[in-house]
Design an enzyme around this catalytic site. Structure first.
Site, PDB file in Angstrom:
ATOM      1  N   GLY A  11       0.823  -1.206   0.000  1.00 33.93           N
ATOM      2  CA  GLY A  11       0.000   0.000   0.000  1.00 33.93           C
ATOM      3  C   GLY A  11       0.850   1.245   0.000  1.00 33.93           C
ATOM      4  CD  GLU A  12       1.274   6.244  -2.815  1.00 36.14           C
ATOM      5  OE1 GLU A  12       1.547   7.440  -2.985  1.00 36.14           O
ATOM      6  OE2 GLU A  12       0.891   5.476  -3.720  1.00 36.14           O
ATOM      7  CB  ALA A  14       0.959  10.512   4.844  1.00 25.16           C
ATOM      8  N   GLY A  16       5.190   7.515   2.047  1.00 24.74           N
ATOM      9  CA  GLY A  16       5.943   6.502   1.341  1.00 24.74           C
ATOM     10  C   GLY A  16       5.105   5.291   0.987  1.00 24.74           C
ATOM     11  CB  ILE A  17       5.472   2.897  -1.644  1.00 23.91           C
ATOM     12  CG1 ILE A  17       5.064   4.109  -2.499  1.00 23.91           C
ATOM     13  CG2 ILE A  17       4.778   1.649  -2.169  1.00 23.91           C
ATOM     14  CD1 ILE A  17       5.509   4.014  -3.937  1.00 23.91           C
ATOM     15  CB  VAL A  18       3.888  -0.309   2.875  1.00 19.16           C
ATOM     16  CG1 VAL A  18       4.266  -1.493   3.761  1.00 19.16           C
ATOM     17  CG2 VAL A  18       3.753   0.958   3.713  1.00 19.16           C
ATOM     18  CE  LYS A  33       4.848   3.364   7.011  1.00 23.85           C
ATOM     19  NZ  LYS A  33       4.196   4.149   8.115  1.00 23.85           N
ATOM     20  CG  ASP A 127      -4.921   8.003  12.191  1.00 25.89           C
ATOM     21  OD1 ASP A 127      -6.164   8.164  12.158  1.00 25.89           O
ATOM     22  OD2 ASP A 127      -4.237   7.821  11.167  1.00 25.89           O
TER      23      ASP A 127
END
EC number: 2.7.11.22
Length: 346
Positions: A11-12, A14, A16-18, A33, A127
């Protein structure tokens, strides 16, 4: 990055991309990440830095996703986490009907153990939501994504931004613009998550901040200084007024929930933050000790993320950074104390 083999994209977020990856030498599966720096002079994004610091403070909990390593990479750096198969949002999404009471108890119990550990170490997550509660292959729930987490100041004198927490799980004091708050924002979110597990859908699905308040008021009634004296001190209290609305009994909102479940839920969903039940106290509530007892993690549903081995990315920001850069990372950008080598288990 040479020690890892990328297996697919998870996934992506805030910053970076994981990716799902395998350590070349040990074969251990991890989640990487990759955090890019837009400009070298900007330094590490605050959210990424908070996540590193928070996870290093609470790395001993089995209910918090483990940060295994942090290392520089190109014009950025990489966080290596233990790999988790799915998340609670996927569990709810795939459920054909609301989860069984024993399953709800199990998920909530694991969540509360993680939250209690964070709060005992003065960490406020800020969050909490189903998408940030990851599920392992064995059914274990762990709290993740500490990008908004802060070390809580017990004296209450510190100011924070109110623009935290995903809207559906955002506490009323945040919706009214509070700059001083505490663990109560996490406890409200726990209540929202509990209600969603019991209901099979979000309790307060507002599309903007005003509608979010309306969703809360429709069920809990219009807050008043008599019930919540501190409300008059909140920055946005006088900016909008609502007509008087009586609270709706929770048994009408969730008719299939048990008396004990509704009693505990009601202690989370209170307007005055200081009156919300603490996570450590909630774990002692009669709800967890009456039949049916919490299910064992092995009895819980564990849906694969969409796409199987190459899961579908979560919606992210419109910009995508190029991580394949050859420029060396300037030493001044990354605190050496935050860099930890990968240490294979066993």
């Amino acid at each position: 990055m040479d020690q890892y083999c990328i297996l697919g994209r998870i996934g992506e977020g805030a910053h970076g991309i994981v990716f799902k990856a395998k350590h070349v030498e040990t074969g251990e599966i991890v989640a990487l990440k990759k955090v890019a720096l837009r400009r070298l002079e900007d330094g590490i994004p605050n959210q990424a830095l908070r996540e590193i610091k928070a996870l290093q403070e609470i790395e001993d909990s089995q209910y918090v996703v483990q940060l295994k390593a942090v290392f520089p990479h190109g014009a950025g750096f990489v966080l290596a986490f233990e790999f988790m198969l799915s998340d609670l949002a996927e569990v709810v999404r795939h459920a054909q009907r609301p989860l069984a009471p024993a399953q709800v108890k199990s998920y909530l119990q694991m969540l509360l153990k993680g939250v209690a550990f964070c709060h005992a170490n003065n960490i406020v997550h800020r969050d909490l939501k189903p998408a940030n509660l990851l599920i392992s292959a064995s059914g274990q729930l762990k709290i993740a994504d500490f990008g908004l987490a802060r070390v809580f100041s017990p004296d209450g004198g510190r100011l924070y931004t109110h623009q935290v927490a995903t809207r559906w799980y955002r506490a009323p004091e945040l919706l009214y613009g509070a700059r001083q708050y505490d663990q109560g924002v996490d406890l409200w979110a726990v209540g929202c998550i509990m209600g969603e597990l019991l209901n099979g859908s979000p309790l307060f699905p507002g599309e903007n901040d005003i509608e979010q308040l309306c969703c809360v008021l429709r069920i809990l009634g219009t807050p008043s200084p008599r019930v919540w004296p501190e409300i008059t001190e909140l920055p946005d209290y006088n900016k909008i007024s609502f007509k008087e609305q009586a609270p709706v009994p929770l048994e009408e909102v969730l008719p299939d929930a048990s008396h004990q479940a509704l009693d505990l839920l009601g202690q989370f969903l209170l307007y005055p933050p200081r009156q919300r039940i603490a996570a450590s106290q909630a774990l002692l509530h009669q709800y967890f000790f009456t039949a049916p007892l919490p299910a064992h993690p092995s009895e819980l549903p564990i849906p694969q993320r969409p796409g199987g081995p190459t899961p579908k990315a979560h919606p992210g920001p419109p910009h995508v950074h190029d991580f394949h850069v050859d420029r060396p990372l300037e030493e001044s950008l990354l605190n050496p104390e935050l860099i930890r080598p990968f240490i294979p288990e066993g």
